[in-house]
Design a protein around this motif. Structure first.
Motif, PDB file in Angstrom:
ATOM      1  N   ILE A 155     -40.691 -35.515   6.361  1.00  0.00           N
ATOM      2  CA  ILE A 155     -39.608 -35.903   5.467  1.00  0.00           C
ATOM      3  C   ILE A 155     -40.055 -35.646   4.035  1.00  0.00           C
ATOM      4  O   ILE A 155     -41.150 -36.022   3.632  1.00  0.00           O
ATOM      5  CB  ILE A 155     -39.241 -37.391   5.673  1.00  0.00           C
ATOM      6  N   ARG A 156     -39.213 -35.009   3.261  1.00  0.00           N
ATOM      7  CA  ARG A 156     -39.621 -34.484   1.951  1.00  0.00           C
ATOM      8  C   ARG A 156     -40.232 -35.545   1.048  1.00  0.00           C
ATOM      9  O   ARG A 156     -41.297 -35.344   0.453  1.00  0.00           O
ATOM     10  CB  ARG A 156     -38.386 -33.871   1.268  1.00  0.00           C
ATOM     11  N   VAL A 157     -39.591 -36.697   0.952  1.00  0.00           N
ATOM     12  CA  VAL A 157     -40.070 -37.715   0.022  1.00  0.00           C
ATOM     13  C   VAL A 157     -41.383 -38.334   0.516  1.00  0.00           C
ATOM     14  O   VAL A 157     -42.266 -38.668  -0.291  1.00  0.00           O
ATOM     15  CB  VAL A 157     -38.987 -38.802  -0.208  1.00  0.00           C
ATOM     16  N   VAL A 158     -41.537 -38.470   1.825  1.00  0.00           N
ATOM     17  CA  VAL A 158     -42.789 -39.010   2.390  1.00  0.00           C
ATOM     18  C   VAL A 158     -43.928 -38.026   2.155  1.00  0.00           C
ATOM     19  O   VAL A 158     -45.026 -38.407   1.735  1.00  0.00           O
ATOM     20  CB  VAL A 158     -42.625 -39.312   3.889  1.00  0.00           C
ATOM     21  N   ARG A 159     -43.676 -36.743   2.421  1.00  0.00           N
ATOM     22  CA  ARG A 159     -44.716 -35.728   2.221  1.00  0.00           C
ATOM     23  C   ARG A 159     -45.115 -35.651   0.742  1.00  0.00           C
ATOM     24  O   ARG A 159     -46.301 -35.473   0.424  1.00  0.00           O
ATOM     25  CB  ARG A 159     -44.209 -34.367   2.710  1.00  0.00           C
ATOM     26  N   ALA A 160     -44.141 -35.796  -0.151  1.00  0.00           N
ATOM     27  CA  ALA A 160     -44.454 -35.745  -1.578  1.00  0.00           C
ATOM     28  C   ALA A 160     -45.372 -36.895  -1.982  1.00  0.00           C
ATOM     29  O   ALA A 160     -46.338 -36.713  -2.739  1.00  0.00           O
ATOM     30  CB  ALA A 160     -43.169 -35.785  -2.401  1.00  0.00           C
ATOM     31  N   GLY A 161     -45.094 -38.099  -1.467  1.00  0.00           N
ATOM     32  CA  GLY A 161     -45.949 -39.245  -1.763  1.00  0.00           C
ATOM     33  C   GLY A 161     -47.340 -39.068  -1.188  1.00  0.00           C
ATOM     34  O   GLY A 161     -48.353 -39.384  -1.835  1.00  0.00           O
ATOM     35  N   TRP A 162     -47.415 -38.553   0.035  1.00  0.00           N
ATOM     36  CA  TRP A 162     -48.696 -38.302   0.707  1.00  0.00           C
ATOM     37  C   TRP A 162     -49.545 -37.317  -0.105  1.00  0.00           C
ATOM     38  O   TRP A 162     -50.717 -37.578  -0.395  1.00  0.00           O
ATOM     39  CB  TRP A 162     -48.401 -37.743   2.095  1.00  0.00           C
ATOM     40  N   GLU A 163     -48.949 -36.188  -0.454  1.00  0.00           N
ATOM     41  CA  GLU A 163     -49.701 -35.156  -1.174  1.00  0.00           C
ATOM     42  C   GLU A 163     -50.145 -35.633  -2.550  1.00  0.00           C
ATOM     43  O   GLU A 163     -51.247 -35.297  -3.008  1.00  0.00           O
ATOM     44  CB  GLU A 163     -48.850 -33.891  -1.282  1.00  0.00           C
ATOM     45  N   LEU A 164     -49.306 -36.433  -3.194  1.00  0.00           N
ATOM     46  CA  LEU A 164     -49.683 -36.950  -4.503  1.00  0.00           C
ATOM     47  C   LEU A 164     -50.841 -37.941  -4.383  1.00  0.00           C
ATOM     48  O   LEU A 164     -51.729 -37.968  -5.241  1.00  0.00           O
ATOM     49  CB  LEU A 164     -48.472 -37.606  -5.172  1.00  0.00           C
ATOM     50  N   ALA A 165     -50.845 -38.750  -3.327  1.00  0.00           N
ATOM     51  CA  ALA A 165     -51.949 -39.689  -3.113  1.00  0.00           C
ATOM     52  C   ALA A 165     -53.267 -38.936  -2.959  1.00  0.00           C
ATOM     53  O   ALA A 165     -54.295 -39.321  -3.535  1.00  0.00           O
ATOM     54  CB  ALA A 165     -51.677 -40.545  -1.871  1.00  0.00           C
ATOM     55  N   LEU A 166     -53.262 -37.850  -2.196  1.00  0.00           N
ATOM     56  CA  LEU A 166     -54.477 -37.053  -2.018  1.00  0.00           C
ATOM     57  C   LEU A 166     -54.876 -36.356  -3.318  1.00  0.00           C
ATOM     58  O   LEU A 166     -56.064 -36.231  -3.632  1.00  0.00           O
ATOM     59  CB  LEU A 166     -54.262 -36.015  -0.915  1.00  0.00           C
ATOM     60  N   GLU A 167     -53.885 -35.922  -4.072  1.00  0.00           N
ATOM     61  CA  GLU A 167     -54.165 -35.270  -5.358  1.00  0.00           C
ATOM     62  C   GLU A 167     -54.853 -36.234  -6.314  1.00  0.00           C
ATOM     63  O   GLU A 167     -55.830 -35.875  -6.984  1.00  0.00           O
ATOM     64  CB  GLU A 167     -52.847 -34.771  -5.958  1.00  0.00           C
ATOM     65  N   ILE A 168     -54.368 -37.458  -6.380  1.00  0.00           N
ATOM     66  CA  ILE A 168     -54.963 -38.464  -7.266  1.00  0.00           C
ATOM     67  C   ILE A 168     -56.372 -38.809  -6.808  1.00  0.00           C
ATOM     68  O   ILE A 168     -57.297 -38.942  -7.618  1.00  0.00           O
ATOM     69  CB  ILE A 168     -54.078 -39.717  -7.314  1.00  0.00           C
ATOM     70  N   ALA A 169     -56.556 -38.951  -5.486  1.00  0.00           N
ATOM     71  CA  ALA A 169     -57.890 -39.271  -4.956  1.00  0.00           C
ATOM     72  C   ALA A 169     -58.892 -38.174  -5.291  1.00  0.00           C
ATOM     73  O   ALA A 169     -60.035 -38.444  -5.680  1.00  0.00           O
ATOM     74  CB  ALA A 169     -57.812 -39.478  -3.445  1.00  0.00           C
ATOM     75  N   ALA A 170     -58.478 -36.908  -5.167  1.00  0.00           N
ATOM     76  CA  ALA A 170     -59.370 -35.789  -5.476  1.00  0.00           C
ATOM     77  C   ALA A 170     -59.698 -35.749  -6.973  1.00  0.00           C
ATOM     78  O   ALA A 170     -60.832 -35.473  -7.367  1.00  0.00           O
ATOM     79  CB  ALA A 170     -58.722 -34.479  -5.049  1.00  0.00           C
ATOM     80  N   ARG A 171     -58.714 -36.052  -7.786  1.00  0.00           N
ATOM     81  CA  ARG A 171     -58.926 -36.044  -9.242  1.00  0.00           C
ATOM     82  C   ARG A 171     -59.886 -37.146  -9.675  1.00  0.00           C
ATOM     83  O   ARG A 171     -60.729 -36.947 -10.542  1.00  0.00           O
ATOM     84  CB  ARG A 171     -57.578 -36.231  -9.941  1.00  0.00           C
ATOM     85  N   ASP A 172     -59.750 -38.303  -9.051  1.00  0.00           N
ATOM     86  CA  ASP A 172     -60.562 -39.459  -9.461  1.00  0.00           C
ATOM     87  C   ASP A 172     -61.967 -39.433  -8.877  1.00  0.00           C
ATOM     88  O   ASP A 172     -62.799 -40.279  -9.214  1.00  0.00           O
ATOM     89  CB  ASP A 172     -59.858 -40.765  -9.063  1.00  0.00           C
ATOM     90  N   HIS A 173     -62.215 -38.527  -7.956  1.00  0.00           N
ATOM     91  CA  HIS A 173     -63.553 -38.471  -7.350  1.00  0.00           C
ATOM     92  C   HIS A 173     -64.150 -37.072  -7.511  1.00  0.00           C
ATOM     93  O   HIS A 173     -64.833 -36.581  -6.677  1.00  0.00           O
ATOM     94  CB  HIS A 173     -63.486 -38.855  -5.861  1.00  0.00           C
TER      95      HIS A 173
END
Length: 293
Positions: free
Chosen positions: A275-293
């Motif tokens: 689902i588009r909105v779920v996938r967008a939230g998922w990918e953003l969570a991983l993006e933030i985690a990668a940026r912060d680590h």
């Protein structure tokens, strides 16, 4: 008796264009096909919807009445299409988030609101067990929770790794130490979270591997209550180190010899992952985690 919407659309197009020629062009069909569709609608109900006048047509009184209905119907169809298109392109919609620690999800919430301002976001908080239950009950779309138990219905991805630590009041005798041992913890009153807390489960499972017994336990129902109790000198608490606010009244101490790892993950239903909105939230969570680590 069901309504043939193809026939009704043909009628509506002719009423809009005022002729079969114009309506056929608008719908990208041949004029004979369009004429037959309108005639089929009239034959089915035994009514006349148009007065044919040369190359043009005029609505009958019944045709005017049906035209008002068909316009409402197709306007609603257009509205439904726009609603779905906007949601699919993340110009509207709703993302329901859940977490067992607000500190873990606030960066995601803020970034999502900035990137997709048209999408509403709802947030539920609770202990790990209650948030997992809400996810399985389809009450939330995406969760950020710790030490997720394997479940074939869910997809998970790790975001960060931390640890459970002890906290003591700044004037407690143990506050001068660099760490605390299980034997020292066993000699103190322990302030713990409620059943269902992932932090409490991690500590309990690790403690069961020791030979020590906790005789004095004070249970509270939130991390805020635990922190306040420790600051007031009511005992030693155990918390996820990331969730410990900066407070000079308490001191954090690693616990020697116990496996107290905390793995915070993003989680959703496997069958809702695309689902588009779920996938967008998922990918953003991983993006933030990668940026912060």
């Amino acid at each position: 008796m069901t309504m043939n919407l193809t026939y009704l659309r043909a009628f509506d197009a002719v009423a809009e264009a005022g002729s079969f020629v114009g309506a056929a062009a608008a719908l990208h069909v041949t004029q004979p096909t369009l004429s037959e569709q309108v005639k089929a609608l009239e034959r089915k109900y035994g009514v006349a919807l148009f007065d044919r006048r040369g190359r043009g047509v005029v609505l009958t009184p019944l045709g005017h009445e049906l035209r008002a209905i068909s316009r409402r119907l197709f306007d609603l169809e257009s509205e439904a299409h726009q609603c779905l298109a906007d949601a699919g392109q993340l110009r509207s919609g709703l993302l329901r988030l859940g977490t067992d620690g607000p500190v873990h999800i606030m960066p995601l919430l803020a970034a999502f609101r900035e990137r997709y301002p048209g999408v509403d976001v709802a947030l539920s908080t609770g202990n790990g067990e209650s948030i997992r239950a809400a996810l399985l009950a389809n009450e939330i779309d995406l969760a950020v929770i710790a030490n997720v138990e394997a479940d074939p219905r869910l997809v998970t991805a790790p975001l960060r790794e931390g640890r459970v630590v002890a906290i003591v009041a700044h004037d407690h005798p143990l506050a001068e130490q660099d760490s605390v041992s299980p034997a020292e913890l066993a000699a103190e009153r322990l302030v713990t979270r409620e059943y269902g807390s992932v932090t409490q489960r991690i500590f309990h499972e690790a403690w069961c591997e020791t030979e020590h017994i906790l005789d004095d336990i004070f249970q509270v129902d939130s991390r805020e209550a635990l922190h306040a109790a420790v600051a007031a000198g009511l005992g030693i608490g155990v918390v996820d180190e990331v969730e410990l606010p900066g407070d000079p009244r308490v001191v954090r101490l690693p616990i020697d010899g116990l496996d107290l790892r905390v793995i915070e993950s993003v989680v959703c239903w496997a069958d809702r992952f695309d689902i588009r909105v779920v996938r967008a939230g998922w990918e953003l969570a991983l993006e933030i985690a990668a940026r912060d680590h």
